[in-house]
Design a protein around this motif. Sequence first.
Motif, mmCIF file in Angstrom:
data_model
loop_
_atom_site.group_PDB
_atom_site.id
_atom_site.type_symbol
_atom_site.label_atom_id
_atom_site.label_comp_id
_atom_site.label_asym_id
_atom_site.label_seq_id
_atom_site.Cartn_x
_atom_site.Cartn_y
_atom_site.Cartn_z
ATOM 1 N N GLY A 191 0.810 -1.207 0.000
ATOM 2 C CA GLY A 191 0.000 0.000 0.000
ATOM 3 C C GLY A 191 0.844 1.258 0.000
ATOM 4 N N THR A 192 1.912 1.249 0.775
ATOM 5 C CA THR A 192 2.797 2.417 0.836
ATOM 6 C C THR A 192 3.377 2.731 -0.534
ATOM 7 O OG1 THR A 192 3.352 1.958 3.149
ATOM 8 C CG2 THR A 192 4.879 3.351 1.904
ATOM 9 N N ARG A 193 3.717 1.696 -1.292
ATOM 10 C CA ARG A 193 4.294 1.908 -2.625
ATOM 11 C C ARG A 193 3.283 2.500 -3.599
ATOM 12 N NH1 ARG A 193 6.709 -3.143 -1.504
ATOM 13 N NH2 ARG A 193 5.212 -4.236 -2.830
ATOM 14 N N LEU A 194 1.994 2.345 -3.301
ATOM 15 C CA LEU A 194 0.959 2.880 -4.187
ATOM 16 C C LEU A 194 0.576 4.319 -3.862
ATOM 17 C CD1 LEU A 194 -1.584 -0.100 -4.417
ATOM 18 C CD2 LEU A 194 -0.044 0.695 -6.214
ATOM 19 N N GLU A 195 0.872 4.775 -2.663
ATOM 20 C CA GLU A 195 0.302 6.035 -2.174
ATOM 21 C C GLU A 195 0.589 7.226 -3.079
ATOM 22 O OE1 GLU A 195 -0.262 5.630 2.635
ATOM 23 O OE2 GLU A 195 1.705 6.247 1.856
ATOM 24 N N ASP A 196 1.842 7.413 -3.485
ATOM 25 C CA ASP A 196 2.175 8.582 -4.300
ATOM 26 C C ASP A 196 1.453 8.545 -5.641
ATOM 27 O OD1 ASP A 196 3.770 9.572 -2.316
ATOM 28 O OD2 ASP A 196 5.661 8.877 -3.203
ATOM 29 N N ARG A 197 1.422 7.378 -6.272
ATOM 30 C CA ARG A 197 0.755 7.259 -7.575
ATOM 31 C C ARG A 197 -0.742 7.520 -7.445
ATOM 32 N NH1 ARG A 197 1.831 1.530 -9.622
ATOM 33 N NH2 ARG A 197 0.695 2.292 -11.454
ATOM 34 N N VAL A 198 -1.342 6.983 -6.393
ATOM 35 C CA VAL A 198 -2.777 7.180 -6.194
ATOM 36 C C VAL A 198 -3.085 8.647 -5.909
ATOM 37 C CG1 VAL A 198 -4.712 6.640 -4.658
ATOM 38 C CG2 VAL A 198 -3.209 4.811 -5.461
ATOM 39 N N GLY A 199 -2.253 9.287 -5.116
ATOM 40 C CA GLY A 199 -2.487 10.684 -4.778
ATOM 41 C C GLY A 199 -2.453 11.610 -5.976
ATOM 42 N N GLU A 200 -1.760 11.202 -7.040
ATOM 43 C CA GLU A 200 -1.627 12.028 -8.241
ATOM 44 C C GLU A 200 -2.681 11.720 -9.299
ATOM 45 O OE1 GLU A 200 0.505 14.508 -9.330
ATOM 46 O OE2 GLU A 200 1.027 14.700 -7.215
ATOM 47 N N LEU A 201 -3.551 10.750 -9.038
ATOM 48 C CA LEU A 201 -4.435 10.260 -10.093
ATOM 49 C C LEU A 201 -5.324 11.344 -10.693
ATOM 50 C CD1 LEU A 201 -5.669 6.709 -9.048
ATOM 51 C CD2 LEU A 201 -4.291 7.357 -11.023
ATOM 52 N N SER A 202 -5.988 12.115 -9.856
ATOM 53 C CA SER A 202 -6.920 13.120 -10.382
ATOM 54 C C SER A 202 -6.206 14.101 -11.298
ATOM 55 C CB SER A 202 -7.597 13.869 -9.227
ATOM 56 O OG SER A 202 -8.422 13.001 -8.489
ATOM 57 N N ARG A 203 -5.033 14.547 -10.881
ATOM 58 C CA ARG A 203 -4.282 15.495 -11.707
ATOM 59 C C ARG A 203 -3.774 14.828 -12.981
ATOM 60 N NH1 ARG A 203 -3.186 17.117 -6.451
ATOM 61 N NH2 ARG A 203 -1.528 15.572 -6.201
ATOM 62 N N ALA A 213 -9.670 4.685 -17.484
ATOM 63 C CA ALA A 213 -9.784 3.265 -17.127
ATOM 64 C C ALA A 213 -8.562 2.812 -16.336
ATOM 65 C CB ALA A 213 -9.950 2.418 -18.382
ATOM 66 N N ASP A 214 -7.375 3.260 -16.738
ATOM 67 C CA ASP A 214 -6.158 2.914 -15.997
ATOM 68 C C ASP A 214 -6.196 3.512 -14.592
ATOM 69 O OD1 ASP A 214 -5.130 1.546 -18.183
ATOM 70 O OD2 ASP A 214 -3.994 3.272 -18.912
ATOM 71 N N ALA A 215 -6.697 4.739 -14.495
ATOM 72 C CA ALA A 215 -6.791 5.385 -13.185
ATOM 73 C C ALA A 215 -7.756 4.635 -12.276
ATOM 74 C CB ALA A 215 -7.239 6.836 -13.352
ATOM 75 N N THR A 216 -8.872 4.191 -12.835
ATOM 76 C CA THR A 216 -9.847 3.437 -12.043
ATOM 77 C C THR A 216 -9.239 2.132 -11.555
ATOM 78 O OG1 THR A 216 -11.619 4.386 -13.398
ATOM 79 C CG2 THR A 216 -12.182 2.480 -12.043
ATOM 80 N N GLU A 217 -8.472 1.491 -12.421
ATOM 81 C CA GLU A 217 -7.829 0.230 -12.043
ATOM 82 C C GLU A 217 -6.876 0.432 -10.868
ATOM 83 O OE1 GLU A 217 -4.791 -3.015 -14.094
ATOM 84 O OE2 GLU A 217 -6.233 -1.953 -15.352
#
Length: 262
Positions: A191-203, A213-217
């Motif tokens: 989960g920690t490795r995903l945090e930065d990528r997830v936080g940037e998704l909207s932008r 679709a990639d962002a939703t995944e």
Amino acid sequence: MFETRDLSSPVEAVRDEHAPGALVIDCERDFETLPPAQAEDLGLLVDGLDPVSYPDAWLPADAPTLLARYASSDLTIGMPGDGSVVWTRQTDPPIVLVKPRVEGSPEPFIEFLLAEAFVELGLETPEHFLGFFEERYVDLDRAVERGPNSTYQIAAALYDGWLGLQTRETFATWHDRTDRAALGDSWQDAGTRLEDRVGELSRAVARGDTDFADATELACAAIKHAIELPAPFGALDTDAYRHHGPEYAIRWAEKTFDALAE
């Protein structure tokens, strides 16, 4: 093609609790969907085969060929988006298949993937999103309006997120169990490795750097790790989604794609 995989004591304990009797098989070759002959070969390892099938009416006219095959009476194991570890209840006993693509991944992460598969097996939920959405998959298709492949990807992601709302409750308890603390650490590290990528998704979506679709995944994959999600994905990390399932997912898709069209 297939070889029984040995399990560590913590992973074996998770199997015994959530999916007793499930077989774990290493696959010689990578796959998205097992070729029919190889899928049938699994019958040599188990007591019986029980292919799933679904009504044609549940599929849009332009559904991907593999999805139509999965809905048919053919034994279809593994689908696009399933990841490196695949489980199925179309065999008796159930089987967890480990693809060779996991080679090179940290062993603690592989252990978590195996444990996750057993927890999901124990939920007694469908093994594919078509069994989750059922006849309402055509409603999701109308809401998404991004073509059959994007609809498939978003549906798979939404189902993964719904499963994650349930499995993470189990994962979170592993830190408190001496015999499973390492699995809990692996869950948290992933989960920690995903945090930065997830936080940037909207932008990233707004800039056009990431397809929706990639962002939703990615966002839905993060739900199992209890990571805070940005809008519009945060609306999926709710008890309402867990309790109302496909109806909630379709309403989310309708609202989200209406907003994207404005």
